[in-house]
Design a protein around this motif. Structure first.
Motif: not given
Ligand code: GLY
Length: 349
Positions: A36-57
């Motif tokens: 929620l708080q940090c991912y948006s800082l990198i999410s605009t990068l094209p390589k990051v945008e298409i990367a698969k993500r996993v979120v754990i507690p």
């Protein structure tokens, strides 16, 4: 070749790192908070945008086999290969668990740490210790497996609470004590009432490099890396004792109080200067407050120290100092002397 990058724009620096690091697929691990708080800082990068993500507690209590399995399944189900790259975006829990997932998946894939807490930046993300808690024991299962790159970003610092900053700062005090009077003077004069984030960012980087220099000399903790345990033998006992009594304290606070007690041992056993001991003690009391415990708790604290996993046999192993930068590893202290150190922390300051 591993790089530790001091970043003021995480998106720009990650873009450069990703274009210089060969990989087939990119994967990202976050916890629910950093998502929620940090991912948006990198999410605009094209390589990051298409990367698969996993979120754990979030939180250290989730650094467990079930979440590790979730990351293994995620990598496997999404076709990760030996040439894939994992980004760990989070605090020590994420960099430890993600690093261990990377160490073990197909016998090892490359990973990048982007620590989002001060404690993670100055300690957990650097040095290659990865792992999970197991059967109630902290970091019981793990491997030495360093990150390919570590991006230390100033962008997270001013989002942290004072408590989070102080928790990480205890490890910075430790690094300064291990290194030199020059770094020590800057570290002990930091003012938490009006935080200068630029200065903090500079100190963080110096601190990370102190740890890296020590780890480079002894990656597997056979020798001088034990220096990094300064403050931790007694600090871990405080941390476990507080947790067992339902009044958990942040790791760094326990380390800060542990540092005072172990510098007292250093003074008594290795002639560490009394004026420096008193200065550290006052700084820690002023910024971290006091740890409340009494003489009736000494036995249980001693038992906790005996069970520290750094010990060999029944001897409690300490790292002590003869002065700032004068490290003495593999020291022992009598029970009476340890109790004197606890007295000093409790009453004599
Ligand atoms: N946290 C101590 C070490 O990395 O060795």
């Amino acid at each position: 070749m591993q790089q530790i990058i001091k970043s003021t724009s995480i998106a720009n620096d990650l873009a450069v790192v990703l274009s210089n690091t060969s990989h087939d697929k990119l994967f990202i691990l976050t916890d629910e908070n950093t998502e929620l708080q940090c991912y948006s800082l990198i999410s605009t990068l094209p390589k990051v945008e298409i990367a698969k993500r996993v979120v754990i507690p979030a939180n250290d209590s989730n650094k467990i086999i079930e979440n590790l399995t979730q990351v293994w399944k995620f990598l496997s189900n999404n076709g990760a290969t030996r040439h894939s790259l994992l980004i760990n975006l989070g605090g020590g829990m994420i960099t430890d668990l993600g690093g261990f997932a990377a160490a073990t998946y197909k016998r090892g894939i490359a990973y990048i740490n982007i620590p989002t807490t001060l404690l993670g930046s100055v300690d957990a993300s650097v040095g290659g210790k990865t792992g999970i808690n197991f059967e109630g024991y902290k970091n019981e299962i793990g491997a030495f497996y360093p990150a390919l790159h570590i991006i230390i970003s100033a962008e997270f610092l001013n989002t942290l609470t004072q408590k989070d900053i102080l928790s990480g700062y205890a490890e910075m005090i430790k690094h300064a004590l291990l290194d030199s009077k020059k770094i020590w003077n800057k570290t002990i004069n930091f003012n938490f009432e009006i935080i200068d984030y630029n200065l903090l960012n500079d100190l963080v980087m110096e601190s990370v490099l102190i740890k890296q220099r020590i780890v480079d000399k002894d990656p597997y903790e056979k020798n001088i890396r034990k220096a990094l345990n300064l403050g931790h033998t007694i600090g871990h006992a405080f941390e476990s004792f507080a947790l067992d009594n339902d009044r958990a304290v942040p790791h760094g606070y326990a380390v800060a109080w542990g540092l005072v007690a172990e510098l007292y041992l250093s003074h008594k056993l290795c002639n560490f200067p009394k004026e420096t001991l008193d200065l550290v003690s006052q700084f820690i009391q002023h910024n971290y407050g006091t740890f409340s415990f009494n003489k009736e708790n000494y036995d249980i604290l001693y038992q906790l120290m005996i069970h520290d996993k750094k010990n060999v046999g029944d001897t409690i192993n300490f790292t002590l100092l003869a002065d700032i930068g004068e490290i003495r590893i593999d020291q022992t202290a009598s029970r009476g002397m340890i109790e004197e150190a606890l007295d000093y922390l409790r009453i004599e300051r």
